[in-house]
Design a protein around this motif. Structure first.
Motif, PDB file in Angstrom:
ATOM      1  N   MET A   1     -67.602   3.417 -14.295  1.00 15.44           N
ATOM      2  CA  MET A   1     -68.198   3.550 -12.957  1.00 15.44           C
ATOM      3  C   MET A   1     -68.349   5.028 -12.624  1.00 15.44           C
ATOM      4  SD  MET A   1     -66.805   2.148  -9.269  1.00 15.44           S
ATOM      5  CE  MET A   1     -66.697   0.456  -9.817  1.00 15.44           C
ATOM      6  N   SER A   2     -69.576   5.447 -12.352  1.00 17.50           N
ATOM      7  CA  SER A   2     -69.845   6.875 -12.191  1.00 17.50           C
ATOM      8  C   SER A   2     -69.752   7.344 -10.742  1.00 17.50           C
ATOM      9  CB  SER A   2     -71.241   7.200 -12.734  1.00 17.50           C
ATOM     10  OG  SER A   2     -72.232   6.462 -12.018  1.00 17.50           O
ATOM     11  N   PHE A   3     -69.210   6.507  -9.849  1.00 16.04           N
ATOM     12  CA  PHE A   3     -69.114   6.874  -8.440  1.00 16.04           C
ATOM     13  C   PHE A   3     -67.775   7.533  -8.130  1.00 16.04           C
ATOM     14  CE2 PHE A   3     -72.464   3.779  -8.380  1.00 16.04           C
ATOM     15  CZ  PHE A   3     -73.289   4.162  -7.334  1.00 16.04           C
ATOM     16  N   ARG A   4     -67.800   8.391  -7.135  1.00 18.84           N
ATOM     17  CA  ARG A   4     -66.564   8.978  -6.614  1.00 18.84           C
ATOM     18  C   ARG A   4     -66.673   9.121  -5.105  1.00 18.84           C
ATOM     19  NH1 ARG A   4     -66.908  15.386  -8.478  1.00 18.84           N
ATOM     20  NH2 ARG A   4     -68.755  15.943  -7.232  1.00 18.84           N
ATOM     21  N   VAL A   5     -65.531   9.244  -4.464  1.00 17.96           N
ATOM     22  CA  VAL A   5     -65.460   9.522  -3.033  1.00 17.96           C
ATOM     23  C   VAL A   5     -65.029  10.973  -2.875  1.00 17.96           C
ATOM     24  CG1 VAL A   5     -64.325   8.946  -0.858  1.00 17.96           C
ATOM     25  CG2 VAL A   5     -64.911   7.127  -2.479  1.00 17.96           C
ATOM     26  N   ARG A   6     -65.715  11.691  -2.012  1.00 14.24           N
ATOM     27  CA  ARG A   6     -65.372  13.093  -1.750  1.00 14.24           C
ATOM     28  C   ARG A   6     -65.591  13.408  -0.286  1.00 14.24           C
ATOM     29  NH1 ARG A   6     -70.002  15.535  -0.556  1.00 14.24           N
ATOM     30  NH2 ARG A   6     -71.935  15.033  -1.660  1.00 14.24           N
ATOM     31  N   ALA A   7     -65.110  14.581   0.118  1.00 11.85           N
ATOM     32  CA  ALA A   7     -65.323  15.034   1.498  1.00 11.85           C
ATOM     33  C   ALA A   7     -66.810  15.254   1.747  1.00 11.85           C
ATOM     34  CB  ALA A   7     -64.544  16.320   1.743  1.00 11.85           C
ATOM     35  N   ALA A   8     -67.292  14.812   2.904  1.00 10.63           N
ATOM     36  CA  ALA A   8     -68.694  15.019   3.267  1.00 10.63           C
ATOM     37  C   ALA A   8     -68.921  16.470   3.666  1.00 10.63           C
ATOM     38  CB  ALA A   8     -69.082  14.089   4.415  1.00 10.63           C
ATOM     39  N   ASN A   9     -70.166  16.915   3.544  1.00 13.09           N
ATOM     40  CA  ASN A   9     -70.536  18.247   4.011  1.00 13.09           C
ATOM     41  C   ASN A   9     -71.916  18.178   4.659  1.00 13.09           C
ATOM     42  OD1 ASN A   9     -72.609  18.600   1.911  1.00 13.09           O
ATOM     43  ND2 ASN A   9     -70.872  18.793   0.501  1.00 13.09           N
ATOM     44  N   GLY A  10     -72.379  19.298   5.152  1.00 15.40           N
ATOM     45  CA  GLY A  10     -73.645  19.329   5.879  1.00 15.40           C
ATOM     46  C   GLY A  10     -74.828  18.832   5.079  1.00 15.40           C
ATOM     47  N   GLU A  11     -74.792  19.009   3.772  1.00 14.65           N
ATOM     48  CA  GLU A  11     -75.904  18.572   2.932  1.00 14.65           C
ATOM     49  C   GLU A  11     -76.013  17.049   2.858  1.00 14.65           C
ATOM     50  OE1 GLU A  11     -75.509  20.427  -0.836  1.00 14.65           O
ATOM     51  OE2 GLU A  11     -75.834  22.465  -0.080  1.00 14.65           O
ATOM     52  N   ASP A  12     -74.968  16.346   3.287  1.00 12.42           N
ATOM     53  CA  ASP A  12     -74.973  14.885   3.243  1.00 12.42           C
ATOM     54  C   ASP A  12     -75.573  14.273   4.508  1.00 12.42           C
ATOM     55  OD1 ASP A  12     -73.573  14.871   0.751  1.00 12.42           O
ATOM     56  OD2 ASP A  12     -71.717  15.248   1.853  1.00 12.42           O
ATOM     57  N   PHE A  13     -75.956  15.114   5.471  1.00 13.94           N
ATOM     58  CA  PHE A  13     -76.414  14.587   6.760  1.00 13.94           C
ATOM     59  C   PHE A  13     -77.552  13.586   6.608  1.00 13.94           C
ATOM     60  CE2 PHE A  13     -79.719  14.757  10.010  1.00 13.94           C
ATOM     61  CZ  PHE A  13     -79.039  14.212  11.073  1.00 13.94           C
ATOM     62  N   LYS A  14     -78.565  13.926   5.838  1.00  8.16           N
ATOM     63  CA  LYS A  14     -79.735  13.065   5.716  1.00  8.16           C
ATOM     64  C   LYS A  14     -79.356  11.675   5.209  1.00  8.16           C
ATOM     65  CE  LYS A  14     -84.368  12.790   3.681  1.00  8.16           C
ATOM     66  NZ  LYS A  14     -85.378  13.478   2.830  1.00  8.16           N
ATOM     67  N   SER A  15     -78.502  11.626   4.193  1.00  9.91           N
ATOM     68  CA  SER A  15     -78.087  10.343   3.622  1.00  9.91           C
ATOM     69  C   SER A  15     -77.260   9.543   4.619  1.00  9.91           C
ATOM     70  CB  SER A  15     -77.277  10.573   2.345  1.00  9.91           C
ATOM     71  OG  SER A  15     -78.070  11.180   1.345  1.00  9.91           O
ATOM     72  N   ILE A  16     -76.357  10.219   5.332  1.00  9.78           N
ATOM     73  CA  ILE A  16     -75.521   9.529   6.315  1.00  9.78           C
ATOM     74  C   ILE A  16     -76.381   9.008   7.467  1.00  9.78           C
ATOM     75  CG2 ILE A  16     -73.649   9.828   7.983  1.00  9.78           C
ATOM     76  CD1 ILE A  16     -72.387  11.828   6.056  1.00  9.78           C
ATOM     77  N   TYR A  17     -77.342   9.798   7.892  1.00  6.27           N
ATOM     78  CA  TYR A  17     -78.229   9.370   8.979  1.00  6.27           C
ATOM     79  C   TYR A  17     -79.043   8.145   8.564  1.00  6.27           C
ATOM     80  CZ  TYR A  17     -81.947   9.539  12.490  1.00  6.27           C
ATOM     81  OH  TYR A  17     -82.833   9.215  13.481  1.00  6.27           O
ATOM     82  N   GLN A  18     -79.528   8.142   7.334  1.00  4.58           N
ATOM     83  CA  GLN A  18     -80.289   6.995   6.851  1.00  4.58           C
ATOM     84  C   GLN A  18     -79.429   5.739   6.817  1.00  4.58           C
ATOM     85  OE1 GLN A  18     -83.581   6.870   6.307  1.00  4.58           O
ATOM     86  NE2 GLN A  18     -83.676   9.010   6.966  1.00  4.58           N
ATOM     87  N   MET A  19     -78.157   5.876   6.423  1.00  2.00           N
ATOM     88  CA  MET A  19     -77.260   4.721   6.414  1.00  2.00           C
ATOM     89  C   MET A  19     -76.953   4.263   7.828  1.00  2.00           C
ATOM     90  SD  MET A  19     -74.641   5.301   3.214  1.00  2.00           S
ATOM     91  CE  MET A  19     -74.216   7.006   3.608  1.00  2.00           C
ATOM     92  N   ALA A  20     -76.804   5.221   8.752  1.00  2.00           N
ATOM     93  CA  ALA A  20     -76.529   4.859  10.153  1.00  2.00           C
ATOM     94  C   ALA A  20     -77.649   3.993  10.720  1.00  2.00           C
ATOM     95  CB  ALA A  20     -76.346   6.122  10.993  1.00  2.00           C
ATOM     96  N   LYS A  21     -78.880   4.262  10.304  1.00  2.00           N
ATOM     97  CA  LYS A  21     -80.018   3.482  10.785  1.00  2.00           C
ATOM     98  C   LYS A  21     -80.032   2.077  10.193  1.00  2.00           C
ATOM     99  CE  LYS A  21     -83.326   6.477   9.847  1.00  2.00           C
ATOM    100  NZ  LYS A  21     -84.680   7.083   9.832  1.00  2.00           N
ATOM    101  N   LEU A  22     -79.279   1.865   9.120  1.00  2.00           N
ATOM    102  CA  LEU A  22     -79.233   0.552   8.484  1.00  2.00           C
ATOM    103  C   LEU A  22     -78.123  -0.341   9.029  1.00  2.00           C
ATOM    104  CD1 LEU A  22     -79.732   1.594   4.733  1.00  2.00           C
ATOM    105  CD2 LEU A  22     -81.413   0.492   6.214  1.00  2.00           C
ATOM    106  N   THR A  23     -77.260   0.194   9.907  1.00  2.00           N
ATOM    107  CA  THR A  23     -76.095  -0.580  10.363  1.00  2.00           C
ATOM    108  C   THR A  23     -76.484  -1.728  11.285  1.00  2.00           C
ATOM    109  OG1 THR A  23     -75.701   0.844  12.293  1.00  2.00           O
ATOM    110  CG2 THR A  23     -74.618   1.460  10.207  1.00  2.00           C
TER     111      THR A  23
END
Length: 337
Positions: A1-23
């Motif tokens: 499994m090539s996934f990992r969990v890490r601390a978020a940073n400013g560059e992740d905003f776009k991805s997090i915002y897109q997921m927020a719209k899917l909730t």
């Protein structure tokens, strides 16, 4: 499994915002509001940068990342202490028994009382998986990584941890519990109140809601029927929380009536069972399937791994070592999958 969990940073905003719209709404900790999410990421950066290992009003935001594909497929959050900036309100369901000798009858009623009983607790929340990634154990990795972070930074968290689950809503985003209770005191729909709460907090509820206990029998049946029930999409999350030792102690959300579950932090299964070990070899790993974590604060990483117990430590598989950014001689925190 090539996934990992890490601390978020400013560059992740776009991805997090897109997921927020899917909730689909109702995710107070993950609102589809740009300014609020930017503020959350800034608060998270400050929390990861704070040097004192003490409990405080921190917010730690994490992302589930596929580094090779350069994709973010999930997010979650941990709060160091609730009720620091604003009171943390819940409704507590209690029972009141009253007898009438003249009538020869006993009446048992449920009451809802507005409380701040859970203030001082830590909180896990904001967990969301992209719809395309809800398989293969990624949900468990994302959820349990929070507890590994807490294990590695135990002094930053309280004696009790809570989790709020989204309550029942209809397809239009309306909440029967809100309509039966709070909606009678506010000139706004549940989606409007939920959006306002995500940005401004729950203080406005306390300012306008009655302070006296409310008889549940006075609520519409549609509202009573959903008290303490999670949204259908949250049932799997509730099961994972229960497997970790969280229990429902009759606290519910003041907006949608969803359950709030709690656990003694040191008794959370992942925290209790996780152990540290030294890496003595990197290779093919072994037959033991584990969750592994390493790194402090913003350098925290967690992933699935295969290990083999050795005399003086463990062998870990090469892919996991790369995801964790560790080598021979480093220490990892491990817990059985």
């Amino acid at each position: 499994m090539s996934f990992r969990v890490r601390a978020a940073n400013g560059e992740d905003f776009k991805s997090i915002y897109q997921m927020a719209k899917l909730t689909g709404g109702g995710f107070t900790n993950l609102p589809a509001d740009r300014a609020t999410l930017v503020g959350k990421l800034a608060r998270s950066d400050a929390s990861f940068a704070r040097k004192e290992d003490t409990q405080g009003g921190d917010l730690y935001v994490f992302v589930l990342e596929d580094p090779k594909a350069k994709k973010i497929r999930g997010t979650c959050q941990v709060f160091g202490q609730v009720g620091v900036v604003q009171p943390f309100y819940s409704y507590h369901i209690s029972n009141l028994t009253q007898s009438s000798p003249e009538l020869g009858k006993t009446f048992r009623n449920q009451l809802l009382t507005l409380t701040t009983d859970l203030e001082g607790s830590s909180e896990v929340g904001g967990l969301f998986l992209h719809p395309e990634s809800r398989a293969g154990g990624l949900g468990a990795l994302l959820a349990r990584s929070r507890y590994l972070f807490m294990k590695l930074h135990r002094q930053r968290f309280g004696e009790r941890t809570l989790a709020e689950l989204r309550g029942v809503m209809d397809e239009a985003g309306n909440a029967p519990f809100w309509d039966a209770l709070a909606g009678r005191f506010f000139d706004m729909s549940f989606p409007e109140a939920d959006e306002f709460n995500a940005v401004h907090g729950t203080r406005f509820i306390a300012d306008l809601m009655p302070k006296t206990p409310i008889y549940v029998s006075l609520l519409a049946e549609t509202g009573r029927a959903v008290m303490g029930l999670p949204h259908p999409t949250g049932r799997a999350a509730l099961r994972m929380l229960e497997q970790e030792g969280f229990v429902f102690d009759r606290y519910i959300d003041i907006f949608d009536g969803g359950p709030t579950v709690t656990a003694r932090t040191d008794d959370i299964r992942t925290i209790k069972e996780a152990r540290e070990d030294a890496i003595v070899e990197i290779g093919d790993g072994g037959t033991h399937k584990v969750l592994a974590a390493a790194g402090r604060l913003k350098d925290f990483r967690a992933c699935c791994a295969s290990i083999k117990k050795m005399k003086t430590g463990v062998m870990i598989d090469a892919e996991a070592a790369e995801l964790l950014e560790v080598g021979v001689g480093d220490t990892v925190t491990l817990v059985a999958r």
